[in-house]
Structures are given as C-alpha cells and as structure tokens.
Design a protein around this motif. Structure first.
Motif, PDB file in Angstrom:
ATOM      1  N   ASP A 101      -5.287   7.153   3.393  1.00  0.00           N
ATOM      2  CA  ASP A 101      -4.953   8.192   2.096  1.00  0.00           C
ATOM      3  C   ASP A 101      -4.392   9.421   2.518  1.00  0.00           C
ATOM      4  N   TYR A 160       0.980  -1.121   0.194  1.00  0.00           N
ATOM      5  CA  TYR A 160       0.248   0.178   0.022  1.00  0.00           C
ATOM      6  C   TYR A 160       0.776   1.194  -0.119  1.00  0.00           C
ATOM      7  N   CYS A 161       0.569   2.133  -0.710  1.00  0.00           N
ATOM      8  CA  CYS A 161       0.977   3.256  -0.840  1.00  0.00           C
ATOM      9  C   CYS A 161       0.990   4.354   0.711  1.00  0.00           C
ATOM     10  N   SER A 199       1.647   7.544  -5.416  1.00  0.00           N
ATOM     11  CA  SER A 199       0.459   6.897  -6.253  1.00  0.00           C
ATOM     12  C   SER A 199      -0.143   6.857  -7.181  1.00  0.00           C
ATOM     13  N   LYS A 205      -3.565   4.375  -6.515  1.00  0.00           N
ATOM     14  CA  LYS A 205      -3.970   3.813  -4.923  1.00  0.00           C
ATOM     15  C   LYS A 205      -5.313   2.706  -5.057  1.00  0.00           C
ATOM     16  N   PRO A 206      -5.520   2.307  -4.114  1.00  0.00           N
ATOM     17  CA  PRO A 206      -4.367   2.152  -2.527  1.00  0.00           C
ATOM     18  C   PRO A 206      -2.578   1.750  -3.301  1.00  0.00           C
TER      19      PRO A 206
END
Ligand code: FES
Length: 76
Positions: free
Chosen positions: A59, A19-20, A25, A28-29
């Motif tokens: 996020d 996961y970012c 990114s 996303k995610p």
C-alpha cells in the motif's frame, strides 16, 4: 494519493483478486473503481490466489513484487 507506509494484511481465500495500485480505494487492498473515477492513470493488479493464506499487500505503491509487500516502504 492515499498511499500508506505499511502493507495491508489480509486472510485470502482462493479466487481472482483485483488489488488496488492507485492508493485511493475505500476497500483496500481491493480495487473499488476509484482509480477510474479519479483519473489516477493506474489500474488494479489482477492476481489468482490458489490457496487460503495470510498475505501482505503493498500500500505504499513502491513494491518490486506487486501486489505483495517487499519491504520497500521501510526504506522510504
Ligand atoms: S481503486 Fe485503486 S486501482 Fe482501482
């Protein structure tokens, strides 16, 4: 950075996810390697999903239980 003020909701399937955490990114995610290209100093959060379920991925970059949303975005 391109953080948002709400989580990304996804229907996950079992497997290893990255996961970012940098907010940059385009996928996303999930991490797409932008953290490295943009020298963000961040790296993706690896997580093993064991069962299919809907999850809320942070996020905003401020969760206390990464990679999941803990509601912190609503206090910012
Ligand atoms: S693109 Fe954000 S952590 Fe990799």
């Amino acid at each position: 950075m391109a953080y948002q003020n709400s989580p990304t909701i996804v229907s996950e399937t079992p497997g290893t996810k990255h996961y970012c955490t940098c907010g940059e990114s385009a996928n996303k995610p999930y991490c797409d390697g932008s953290h490295s290209r943009l020298n963000t100093g961040k790296s993706p959060k690896m997580y093993e999903v064991t069962d299919s379920r809907r999850v809320a991925i942070c996020d905003c970059g401020h969760t206390g239980k990464s990679p999941f949303c803990d509601g912190t975005h609503s206090t910012l």
